[in-house]
Write an enzyme that holds these catalytic residues in place. Sequence first.
Site, mmCIF file in Angstrom:
data_model
loop_
_atom_site.group_PDB
_atom_site.id
_atom_site.type_symbol
_atom_site.label_atom_id
_atom_site.label_comp_id
_atom_site.label_asym_id
_atom_site.label_seq_id
_atom_site.Cartn_x
_atom_site.Cartn_y
_atom_site.Cartn_z
ATOM 1 N N ILE A 13 13.449 15.229 69.567
ATOM 2 C CA ILE A 13 12.272 14.356 69.510
ATOM 3 C C ILE A 13 12.641 13.019 68.871
ATOM 4 C CG2 ILE A 13 10.014 14.056 68.380
ATOM 5 C CD1 ILE A 13 9.531 17.060 68.763
ATOM 6 N N TYR B 299 8.600 27.182 57.370
ATOM 7 C CA TYR B 299 8.355 26.009 58.232
ATOM 8 C C TYR B 299 6.863 25.638 58.245
ATOM 9 C CZ TYR B 299 8.875 23.211 62.558
ATOM 10 O OH TYR B 299 8.892 22.206 63.508
HETATM 11 N N1 CAA Z 1 2.966 38.180 66.299
HETATM 12 C C1 CAA Z 1 2.953 39.473 65.869
HETATM 13 N N2 CAA Z 1 4.038 40.239 65.825
HETATM 14 C C2 CAA Z 1 5.185 39.712 66.219
HETATM 15 C C3 CAA Z 1 5.285 38.363 66.667
HETATM 16 C C4 CAA Z 1 4.108 37.615 66.704
HETATM 17 N N3 CAA Z 1 4.084 36.354 67.136
HETATM 18 N N4 CAA Z 1 6.565 38.105 66.973
HETATM 19 C C5 CAA Z 1 7.262 39.248 66.730
HETATM 20 N N5 CAA Z 1 6.420 40.195 66.278
HETATM 21 C C6 CAA Z 1 6.754 41.564 65.926
HETATM 22 C C7 CAA Z 1 7.547 42.243 67.031
HETATM 23 O O1 CAA Z 1 6.677 42.693 68.034
HETATM 24 C C8 CAA Z 1 8.256 43.354 66.281
HETATM 25 O O2 CAA Z 1 7.361 44.400 66.050
HETATM 26 P P1 CAA Z 1 7.893 45.905 66.109
HETATM 27 O O3 CAA Z 1 8.959 46.007 65.076
HETATM 28 O O4 CAA Z 1 6.666 46.712 65.777
HETATM 29 O O5 CAA Z 1 8.384 46.104 67.507
HETATM 30 C C9 CAA Z 1 8.505 42.734 64.917
HETATM 31 O O6 CAA Z 1 7.632 41.591 64.805
HETATM 32 C C10 CAA Z 1 9.932 42.276 64.749
HETATM 33 O O7 CAA Z 1 10.212 41.326 65.785
HETATM 34 P P2 CAA Z 1 11.666 40.859 66.063
HETATM 35 O O8 CAA Z 1 12.511 42.029 66.498
HETATM 36 O O9 CAA Z 1 11.612 39.689 66.957
HETATM 37 O O10 CAA Z 1 12.129 40.473 64.585
HETATM 38 P P3 CAA Z 1 13.323 39.602 64.184
HETATM 39 O O11 CAA Z 1 13.431 39.708 62.719
HETATM 40 O O12 CAA Z 1 14.519 39.888 65.005
HETATM 41 O O13 CAA Z 1 12.844 38.117 64.615
HETATM 42 C C11 CAA Z 1 11.647 36.119 64.545
HETATM 43 C C12 CAA Z 1 11.697 37.590 64.093
HETATM 44 C C13 CAA Z 1 12.941 35.415 64.136
HETATM 45 C C14 CAA Z 1 10.499 35.477 63.804
HETATM 46 C C15 CAA Z 1 11.479 36.045 66.075
HETATM 47 O O14 CAA Z 1 10.356 36.801 66.431
HETATM 48 C C16 CAA Z 1 11.264 34.623 66.522
HETATM 49 O O15 CAA Z 1 12.197 33.852 66.658
HETATM 50 N N6 CAA Z 1 9.990 34.233 66.780
HETATM 51 C C17 CAA Z 1 9.641 32.883 67.203
HETATM 52 C C18 CAA Z 1 9.282 32.053 66.028
HETATM 53 C C19 CAA Z 1 8.863 30.669 66.518
HETATM 54 O O16 CAA Z 1 7.986 30.525 67.352
HETATM 55 N N7 CAA Z 1 9.502 29.652 66.008
HETATM 56 C C20 CAA Z 1 9.207 28.340 66.449
HETATM 57 C C21 CAA Z 1 10.468 27.550 66.494
HETATM 58 S S1 CAA Z 1 10.224 25.961 67.260
HETATM 59 C C22 CAA Z 1 9.409 25.083 66.128
HETATM 60 O O17 CAA Z 1 9.156 25.485 65.048
HETATM 61 C C23 CAA Z 1 8.985 23.706 66.570
HETATM 62 C C24 CAA Z 1 7.551 23.495 66.385
HETATM 63 O O18 CAA Z 1 7.182 22.764 65.479
HETATM 64 C C25 CAA Z 1 6.594 24.069 67.338
#
Ligand code: CAA
Length: 240
Positions: free
Chosen positions: A14, A147
């Site tokens: 960005i 974040y």
């Molecule tokens: N809501 C509810 N539950 C969720 C969820 C959500 N959004 N995302 C994951 N979970 C749950 C999963 O379903 C899983 O549940 P179970 O164990 O019961 O199956 C549990 O959480 C663990 O999930 P992961 O295996 O994915 O856990 P992890 O530790 O490997 O990873 C994480 C967790 C790193 C947060 C990964 O889910 C992730 O990367 N999520 C995306 C986060 C995101 O959107 N970041 C934005 C980056 S871009 C940005 O920030 C720019 C901006 O300004 C917009």
Amino acid sequence: MSRVALVTGGTRGIGKAISLALKNAGYQVAANYFGNVEAAKKFTEETGIPAYRFDVSNFSECQAGVKVVAGDLGPIEIVVNNAGITRDAPLHKMSYEQWEQVIHTNLTSCFNMARSVIDTMRDMGFGRIVNIGSLNGQAGQYGQVNYAAAKSGIHGFTKALAQEGAAKGITVNAIAPGYVDTEMVLAVPAEVLKKIVAKIPAGRLGHAEDIARGVLFLVADDADFITGSTISINGGHHMY
Ligand code: CAA
């Protein structure tokens, strides 16, 4: 002379689009960077915009960086606090370092930069500060307590500083981007990202240029009555 703008994290993602948009609109632009030296070199070769290396999470480096830019281009009239990182993990897996890095790079950086330019802006009776917040600071996001807290803090910082700057010709605004197709967002696991995009009414990720458009609007001389506001640019993902 055209106004001098400094964009933090201004050589990639960005920030790169913001630097370019400002240059194309006739501003003198300095782009800050820290981590990726190669990308910064390529950016300057491609665009002709000078890049300055300093760590925005470090106050004395910001003070020194601002001095160097002002020496090269003139007093800084516009600052875009764009530099930011993610260290995503649910809280129960998040280390103190992941918390601290994100808070310092994304939020403390706004203090560091603003504090380094504010005296000159007050003396000049002109300033534009644009802070890049996030949809995830407005709405929260699973895996981002660090974040979301930093970005939410940016929105409070913006409103407080806007009150202080208003009588001195300094406007302070924020933009809250949604999910934009940068490296940061594309690093989100594909299956997670797919679910996120499904929630965006516009049906697509944003482009960096969508955010740059908002910055240009806010930094204009005749945007002097717009301060303390947040412009959400997120394809309708979240209406705040
Ligand atoms: N809501 C509810 N539950 C969720 C969820 C959500 N959004 N995302 C994951 N979970 C749950 C999963 O379903 C899983 O549940 P179970 O164990 O019961 O199956 C549990 O959480 C663990 O999930 P992961 O295996 O994915 O856990 P992890 O530790 O490997 O990873 C994480 C967790 C790193 C947060 C990964 O889910 C992730 O990367 N999520 C995306 C986060 C995101 O959107 N970041 C934005 C980056 S871009 C940005 O920030 C720019 C901006 O300004 C917009």
